[in-house]
Write a protein that holds these residues in place. Structure first.
Motif, mmCIF file in Angstrom:
data_model
loop_
_atom_site.group_PDB
_atom_site.id
_atom_site.type_symbol
_atom_site.label_atom_id
_atom_site.label_comp_id
_atom_site.label_asym_id
_atom_site.label_seq_id
_atom_site.Cartn_x
_atom_site.Cartn_y
_atom_site.Cartn_z
ATOM 1 N N VAL A 4 0.866 -1.171 0.000
ATOM 2 C CA VAL A 4 0.000 0.000 0.000
ATOM 3 C C VAL A 4 0.908 1.229 0.000
ATOM 4 O O VAL A 4 1.834 1.330 0.810
ATOM 5 C CB VAL A 4 -0.919 0.004 1.241
ATOM 6 C CG1 VAL A 4 -1.785 1.235 1.262
ATOM 7 C CG2 VAL A 4 -1.763 -1.251 1.278
ATOM 8 N N SER A 5 0.635 2.144 -0.916
ATOM 9 C CA SER A 5 1.500 3.309 -1.026
ATOM 10 C C SER A 5 1.295 4.254 0.154
ATOM 11 O O SER A 5 0.298 4.189 0.874
ATOM 12 C CB SER A 5 1.222 4.053 -2.330
ATOM 13 O OG SER A 5 -0.015 4.716 -2.252
ATOM 14 N N THR A 6 2.246 5.119 0.317
ATOM 15 C CA THR A 6 2.177 6.098 1.396
ATOM 16 C C THR A 6 0.983 7.028 1.216
ATOM 17 O O THR A 6 0.312 7.393 2.189
ATOM 18 C CB THR A 6 3.485 6.920 1.422
ATOM 19 O OG1 THR A 6 4.585 6.016 1.536
ATOM 20 C CG2 THR A 6 3.512 7.872 2.590
ATOM 21 N N LEU A 10 -1.990 7.741 3.827
ATOM 22 C CA LEU A 10 -2.344 9.087 4.276
ATOM 23 C C LEU A 10 -3.809 9.399 3.986
ATOM 24 O O LEU A 10 -4.494 10.032 4.787
ATOM 25 C CB LEU A 10 -1.446 10.127 3.610
ATOM 26 C CG LEU A 10 0.006 10.169 4.091
ATOM 27 C CD1 LEU A 10 0.812 11.145 3.244
ATOM 28 C CD2 LEU A 10 0.065 10.571 5.550
ATOM 29 N N GLY A 11 -4.303 8.946 2.833
ATOM 30 C CA GLY A 11 -5.705 9.158 2.492
ATOM 31 C C GLY A 11 -6.629 8.455 3.471
ATOM 32 O O GLY A 11 -7.647 9.005 3.898
ATOM 33 N N ALA A 12 -6.289 7.219 3.837
ATOM 34 C CA ALA A 12 -7.101 6.472 4.795
ATOM 35 C C ALA A 12 -7.079 7.150 6.160
ATOM 36 O O ALA A 12 -8.117 7.270 6.830
ATOM 37 C CB ALA A 12 -6.600 5.038 4.897
ATOM 38 N N ALA A 13 -5.916 7.613 6.577
ATOM 39 C CA ALA A 13 -5.813 8.301 7.864
ATOM 40 C C ALA A 13 -6.621 9.603 7.857
ATOM 41 O O ALA A 13 -7.280 9.940 8.845
ATOM 42 C CB ALA A 13 -4.348 8.589 8.190
ATOM 43 N N ALA A 14 -6.602 10.318 6.742
ATOM 44 C CA ALA A 14 -7.367 11.565 6.647
ATOM 45 C C ALA A 14 -8.866 11.288 6.701
ATOM 46 O O ALA A 14 -9.628 12.038 7.318
ATOM 47 C CB ALA A 14 -7.013 12.305 5.356
ATOM 48 N N ARG A 15 -9.304 10.201 6.052
ATOM 49 C CA ARG A 15 -10.733 9.853 6.098
ATOM 50 C C ARG A 15 -11.167 9.511 7.519
ATOM 51 O O ARG A 15 -12.224 9.932 7.980
ATOM 52 C CB ARG A 15 -11.019 8.696 5.153
ATOM 53 C CG ARG A 15 -11.175 9.111 3.707
ATOM 54 C CD ARG A 15 -11.754 7.983 2.860
ATOM 55 N NE ARG A 15 -10.941 6.768 2.875
ATOM 56 C CZ ARG A 15 -9.882 6.573 2.108
ATOM 57 N NH1 ARG A 15 -9.498 7.500 1.253
ATOM 58 N NH2 ARG A 15 -9.189 5.442 2.176
#
Length: 117
Positions: A4-6, A10-15
Motif C-alpha cells: 500500500v502506497s504512502t 495518508l488518504g485512509a488516515a485523513a478519512r
C-alpha cells in the motif's frame, strides 16, 4: 501481502480523522452553529465576489468595445478616402460589436445572479 502506497495510507488516515471530527462536531451544538455560520458567510462572500467579478469584466469589455469603436471610426475615414479596403473596416466593426456584446452580457448575467434567492 499487498503493498500500500504512502499516499493511500495518508488518504485512509485523513478519512478516519475527518469522520471522527465530523462526529465530534455533530455532537456539539456550539461547533455545529459555528460551522453553519462559517458556511453561510463563505457562501455570501463568494456570491458577492462572483457578482463583482462579472461587473469588473463587463466594464473591461465595454472599455475594449469603445476602443474598437474608435478604431472603427478611424478605419472608416481611411476607407472613405480610399486608402484601405473594406476588410479592415469589417474586422473593426465585428470586434467592436463582439466586445460590446460580451460586456453587456456580463452585466446581464450579474443582474440575473443578484435576483436569485
Amino acid at each position: 501481502m499487498s503493498k500500500v502506497s504512502t499516499f493511500q495510507k495518508l488518504g485512509a488516515a485523513a478519512r478516519v480523522a475527518g469522520n471522527y471530527a465530523a462526529q465530534r462536531v455533530g455532537r456539539s451544538r456550539t461547533l455545529s452553529a459555528l460551522m453553519a455560520g462559517v458556511r453561510t458567510t463563505t457562501r455570501s462572500f463568494t456570491r458577492a465576489a462572483h457578482q463583482l467579478w462579472l461587473e469588473v469584466i463587463g466594464v473591461i469589455f465595454l472599455i475594449m468595445a469603445l476602443s474598437f469603436a474608435g478604431a472603427t471610426l478611424k478605419e472608416y475615414g481611411k476607407y472613405h478616402a480610399g486608402a484601405v479596403g473594406s476588410g479592415r473596416l469589417a474586422v473593426a466593426i465585428c470586434c467592436a460589436l463582439t466586445f460590446a456584446w460580451f460586456g453587456l452580457s456580463s452585466f446581464w448575467r450579474a443582474r440575473r445572479k443578484s435576483q436569485r434567492p
